[in-house]
Design a protein around this motif. Structure first.
Motif, short mmCIF file in Angstrom:
data_model
loop_
_atom_site.label_atom_id
_atom_site.label_comp_id
_atom_site.label_asym_id
_atom_site.label_seq_id
_atom_site.Cartn_x
_atom_site.Cartn_y
_atom_site.Cartn_z
N LEU A 103 0.86 -1.18 0.00
CA LEU A 103 0.00 0.00 0.00
C LEU A 103 0.90 1.23 0.00
O LEU A 103 1.54 1.54 1.00
CB LEU A 103 -0.92 0.01 1.22
N GLY A 104 0.96 1.88 -1.16
CA GLY A 104 1.76 3.09 -1.29
C GLY A 104 0.87 4.31 -1.34
O GLY A 104 -0.34 4.23 -1.14
N ARG A 105 1.48 5.46 -1.63
CA ARG A 105 0.70 6.70 -1.73
C ARG A 105 -0.16 6.73 -2.98
O ARG A 105 -1.25 7.29 -2.98
CB ARG A 105 1.62 7.92 -1.71
N GLN A 106 0.35 6.13 -4.09
CA GLN A 106 -0.35 6.20 -5.36
C GLN A 106 -0.86 4.86 -5.86
O GLN A 106 -1.80 4.82 -6.65
CB GLN A 106 0.56 6.80 -6.43
N LEU A 107 -0.22 3.76 -5.45
CA LEU A 107 -0.61 2.44 -5.94
C LEU A 107 -0.73 1.46 -4.79
O LEU A 107 -0.01 1.54 -3.80
CB LEU A 107 0.42 1.90 -6.94
N ALA A 108 -1.64 0.50 -4.97
CA ALA A 108 -1.78 -0.62 -4.04
C ALA A 108 -1.75 -1.91 -4.86
O ALA A 108 -2.33 -1.97 -5.95
CB ALA A 108 -3.07 -0.52 -3.27
N VAL A 109 -1.08 -2.93 -4.34
CA VAL A 109 -1.00 -4.22 -4.99
C VAL A 109 -1.67 -5.24 -4.08
O VAL A 109 -1.39 -5.30 -2.88
CB VAL A 109 0.46 -4.62 -5.26
N VAL A 110 -2.55 -6.04 -4.69
CA VAL A 110 -3.41 -6.95 -3.92
C VAL A 110 -3.40 -8.33 -4.55
O VAL A 110 -3.33 -8.47 -5.77
CB VAL A 110 -4.85 -6.37 -3.89
N ASP A 111 -3.50 -9.36 -3.70
CA ASP A 111 -3.63 -10.75 -4.14
C ASP A 111 -5.01 -11.25 -3.71
O ASP A 111 -5.41 -11.05 -2.56
CB ASP A 111 -2.54 -11.60 -3.50
N ALA A 112 -5.73 -11.88 -4.63
CA ALA A 112 -7.08 -12.38 -4.35
C ALA A 112 -7.15 -13.87 -4.68
O ALA A 112 -6.88 -14.26 -5.81
CB ALA A 112 -8.10 -11.60 -5.18
N MET A 113 -7.52 -14.68 -3.69
CA MET A 113 -7.67 -16.12 -3.87
C MET A 113 -9.15 -16.47 -3.71
O MET A 113 -9.75 -16.15 -2.68
CB MET A 113 -6.83 -16.87 -2.84
N ILE A 114 -9.71 -17.09 -4.74
CA ILE A 114 -11.15 -17.40 -4.74
C ILE A 114 -11.33 -18.91 -4.57
O ILE A 114 -10.71 -19.70 -5.28
CB ILE A 114 -11.82 -16.92 -6.04
N ALA A 126 -6.18 -13.99 -8.50
CA ALA A 126 -5.96 -12.75 -9.24
C ALA A 126 -4.95 -11.87 -8.52
O ALA A 126 -4.89 -11.85 -7.29
CB ALA A 126 -7.28 -11.98 -9.40
N GLY A 127 -4.16 -11.17 -9.32
CA GLY A 127 -3.29 -10.12 -8.81
C GLY A 127 -3.78 -8.81 -9.38
O GLY A 127 -3.99 -8.70 -10.59
N LEU A 128 -4.01 -7.83 -8.52
CA LEU A 128 -4.58 -6.56 -8.96
C LEU A 128 -3.74 -5.40 -8.47
O LEU A 128 -3.16 -5.46 -7.39
CB LEU A 128 -6.00 -6.38 -8.43
N THR A 129 -3.70 -4.35 -9.27
CA THR A 129 -3.08 -3.09 -8.88
C THR A 129 -4.14 -2.01 -8.97
O THR A 129 -4.91 -1.96 -9.94
CB THR A 129 -1.89 -2.74 -9.80
N TYR A 130 -4.18 -1.19 -7.95
CA TYR A 130 -5.14 -0.07 -7.90
C TYR A 130 -4.40 1.25 -7.83
O TYR A 130 -3.36 1.34 -7.17
CB TYR A 130 -6.02 -0.19 -6.63
N ALA A 131 -4.93 2.25 -8.48
CA ALA A 131 -4.44 3.62 -8.36
C ALA A 131 -5.24 4.31 -7.27
O ALA A 131 -6.47 4.22 -7.23
CB ALA A 131 -4.60 4.37 -9.68
N ILE A 132 -4.52 4.98 -6.40
CA ILE A 132 -5.15 5.72 -5.30
C ILE A 132 -5.05 7.20 -5.65
O ILE A 132 -3.95 7.71 -5.89
CB ILE A 132 -4.44 5.42 -3.97
N PRO A 133 -6.20 7.89 -5.70
CA PRO A 133 -6.13 9.31 -6.08
C PRO A 133 -5.43 10.13 -5.01
O PRO A 133 -5.50 9.81 -3.82
CB PRO A 133 -7.60 9.70 -6.22
N PRO A 134 -4.74 11.18 -5.44
CA PRO A 134 -4.07 12.04 -4.45
C PRO A 134 -5.10 12.78 -3.60
O PRO A 134 -6.21 13.07 -4.05
CB PRO A 134 -3.26 13.01 -5.31
N VAL A 135 -4.71 13.05 -2.37
CA VAL A 135 -5.55 13.86 -1.49
C VAL A 135 -5.35 15.30 -1.91
O VAL A 135 -4.24 15.80 -1.94
CB VAL A 135 -5.16 13.66 -0.01
#
Length: 141
Positions: A103-114, A126-135
């Motif tokens: 979990l960074g300031r701009q990006l988060a990397v996540v692992d999902a097991m179903i 699944a491996g996912l990356t999310y962009a986190i908007p700036p405050v």
């Protein structure tokens, strides 16, 4: 955010998916989210469709990140890679254990097991990356 706050946030911000998913737990690493399977999630042959499993991974990743940063509706998926490993069991919900790996300031990397509820063998990962908007600070008039 706890499970109740996440469910309230989904109901308010994303009512189109709120009824399909339930937050079972918020963990030290992320969340456990359930896809409450229904006929609309099935593909020919009676198995849960790939798009439904993708949606579970994506919603779980989003909620795992929100459990750490709070209600940020504009956090968005920037990348996803999903592996479908076996056919889900029929007639049961799907459970996604989702871990926030970074979990960074701009990006988060996540692992999902179903998994199919009640079974140990994963049906998808699944491996996912999310962009986190700036405050952004409010602009003075």
């Amino acid at each position: 955010m706890d499970a109740a706050a996440m469910m309230a946030f989904l109901a308010e911000s994303f009512p189109q998916v709120a009824g399909d998913f339930a937050v079972d737990a918020v963990t030290a690493d992320g969340v456990r989210v359930r896809l409450v399977t229904a006929d609309r999630h099935l593909r020919p042959g009676g198995t849960v469709s790939g798009p439904a499993m993708f949606a579970l991974a994506d919603v779980a990743a989003y909620l795992a990140i929100l459990s750490r940063i709070g209600p940020v509706p504009l956090a968005v998926t920037t990348n996803c890679s999903i592996d479908f490993m076996r056919k889900p069991a029929s007639g049961v919900d799907l459970i996604c254990d989702c871990r926030v790996l970074k979990l960074g300031r701009q990006l988060a990397v996540v692992d999902a097991m179903i998994r199919s509820e009640g079974l140990d063998a994963p049906v998808a990962r699944a491996g996912l990356t999310y962009a986190i908007p700036p405050v952004r600070e409010p602009v003075a008039p």
